[in-house]
Design a protein around this motif. Structure first.
Motif, mmCIF file in Angstrom:
data_model
loop_
_atom_site.group_PDB
_atom_site.id
_atom_site.type_symbol
_atom_site.label_atom_id
_atom_site.label_comp_id
_atom_site.label_asym_id
_atom_site.label_seq_id
_atom_site.Cartn_x
_atom_site.Cartn_y
_atom_site.Cartn_z
ATOM 1 N N UNK A 89 4.060 -0.887 0.326
ATOM 2 C CA UNK A 89 4.318 0.060 1.409
ATOM 3 C C UNK A 89 3.020 0.566 2.034
ATOM 4 N N UNK A 90 2.020 0.826 1.191
ATOM 5 C CA UNK A 90 0.742 1.289 1.722
ATOM 6 C C UNK A 90 0.067 0.209 2.565
ATOM 7 N N UNK A 91 0.163 -1.044 2.139
ATOM 8 C CA UNK A 91 -0.443 -2.130 2.920
ATOM 9 C C UNK A 91 0.231 -2.257 4.276
ATOM 10 N N UNK A 145 -5.954 1.322 -8.619
ATOM 11 C CA UNK A 145 -7.109 1.096 -7.733
ATOM 12 C C UNK A 145 -6.724 0.485 -6.395
ATOM 13 N N UNK A 146 -5.690 -0.369 -6.392
ATOM 14 C CA UNK A 146 -5.239 -0.971 -5.134
ATOM 15 C C UNK A 146 -4.695 0.102 -4.200
ATOM 16 N N UNK A 165 -5.011 3.703 0.447
ATOM 17 C CA UNK A 165 -4.928 5.079 0.951
ATOM 18 C C UNK A 165 -6.207 5.474 1.690
ATOM 19 N N UNK A 166 -7.357 5.008 1.198
ATOM 20 C CA UNK A 166 -8.615 5.277 1.893
ATOM 21 C C UNK A 166 -8.631 4.617 3.269
ATOM 22 N N UNK A 171 -15.183 0.483 3.780
ATOM 23 C CA UNK A 171 -15.425 1.068 2.462
ATOM 24 C C UNK A 171 -14.314 0.715 1.482
ATOM 25 N N UNK A 172 -13.068 0.709 1.959
ATOM 26 C CA UNK A 172 -11.942 0.364 1.090
ATOM 27 C C UNK A 172 -12.021 -1.093 0.648
#
Length: 329
Positions: A182-184, A289-290, A295-296, A307-308
């Motif tokens: 979902x975050x991706x 960590x993923x 989220x970053x 950075x992510x």
């Protein structure tokens, strides 16, 4: 007073042997302790044998399911490493490394007749062609929608990219197993919303080289696992392979961004982030960590995705250099 010889008492009785007091005493001394009269005493207990130390037997009992379902010793070695057993720990089990310990566990475990497929650098078969066809689908959908000028072209590209680059992963245990997926999808959707449909098309075009790079890395890592004799040896072989696959994909993603007309500083870090996410999920890495890296990347700052991606690459170098990441699911 007259002394009577005991032997004389029985001498006249037919069928009776003379009594020998001294012999009876010797027989009594030779009898085992605790033995009573016939039919009334306790039977003598046999002496206990001290079991020889066998630490491997205890380990085999603890990991019985892993050892019995493994198709080769490498599966056991990867499973032991996942449980925290290293080459140094293997010395307590009288073995020089985890691979040697796994070979003994495999030899001492019952197995069904299962033929393990030999690792191939170019996987073939129906599954390989089906996976390649699925990797082609996002590019076809995104390019067709963009060429037709459809308003939903960006949304279609985001959905196709999230499904193709991120979804192929192992079943996650624990709570919220699909949080990374979902975050991706949210990261890709936010980037396409800010930078336009061309970015979504560029990401969709990068799905095919991402799929090929991931498959080649998995096959190469498995082949190196077959040729390794220690966990450190495998890690030294797997890290350059991962960096090479990442570099090849980065170049392909840059080419896809140029073809689609997407900005390179945005498209390449984002594509790399999604590629590493797909790679880590496919090899059963920890989700925390993923999810933190994704989220970053949601922060609306140009350097956030870069950075992510850099942070996730460091995590991938550590996680994918472990033999347990390449065990057959």
């Amino acid at each position: 007073m007259t002394t009577v010889d005991p032997r004389a008492l029985n001498a006249g009785e037919p069928g009776t042997a003379p009594v020998d007091a001294e012999g009876a005493r010797r027989e009594a001394e030779r009898a085992p302790r605790g033995a009573g009269p016939a039919g009334g005493g306790l039977a003598a207990r046999p002496p206990r044998r001290k079991s020889a130390g066998d630490p491997v037997k205890a380990l085999l009992h603890r990991h019985r399911e892993l050892c019995e379902r493994a198709v080769d010793p490498l599966e056991i070695a990867a499973g032991l490493e996942a449980h925290g057993i290293t080459d140094r720990t293997a010395a307590r089990f009288r073995h020089r490394d985890v691979f040697s310990l796994a070979e003994e566990l495999y030899a001492r475990s019952p197995h069904e007749a299962v033929t393990a497929a030999a690792p191939a650098l170019v996987p073939a078969g129906p599954a390989a062609f089906r996976g390649f066809g699925q990797a082609l689908l996002p590019a076809a959908v995104a390019c067709s929608a963009a060429a037709a000028g459809q308003a939903w072209a960006g949304v279609a590209a985001v959905a196709a990219v999230a499904a193709a680059l991120v979804w192929p992963g192992r079943a996650a245990a624990g709570r919220f197993p699909h949080a990374a997926h979902l975050l991706a999808a949210a990261v890709a959707a936010g980037a396409v919303y800010r930078h336009g449909t061309a970015l979504g098309v560029g990401l969709a075009l990068a799905v095919v080289p991402g799929h090929l790079a991931a498959v080649a890395f998995a096959a190469g890592a498995r082949a190196r696992l077959d040729g390794s004799r220690a966990l450190e040896d495998f890690a030294d072989r797997a890290r350059p392979l991962l960096l090479a696959a990442t570099a090849l994909f980065t170049g392909a993603a840059a080419g896809a961004a140029v073809l689609a007309g997407a900005p390179l500083p945005v498209a390449v870090p984002l594509a790399l982030l999604l590629f590493l996410t797909r790679l880590l999920l496919r090899h059963g890495a920890h989700r925390a960590p993923i999810c933190a890296a994704l989220a970053l990347a949601l922060v609306p700052v140009p350097a956030a995705a870069t950075a992510a991606a850099a942070g996730l690459l460091v995590h991938a170098v550590l996680a994918l250099a472990r033999a347990s990441a390449h065990a057959r699911p």
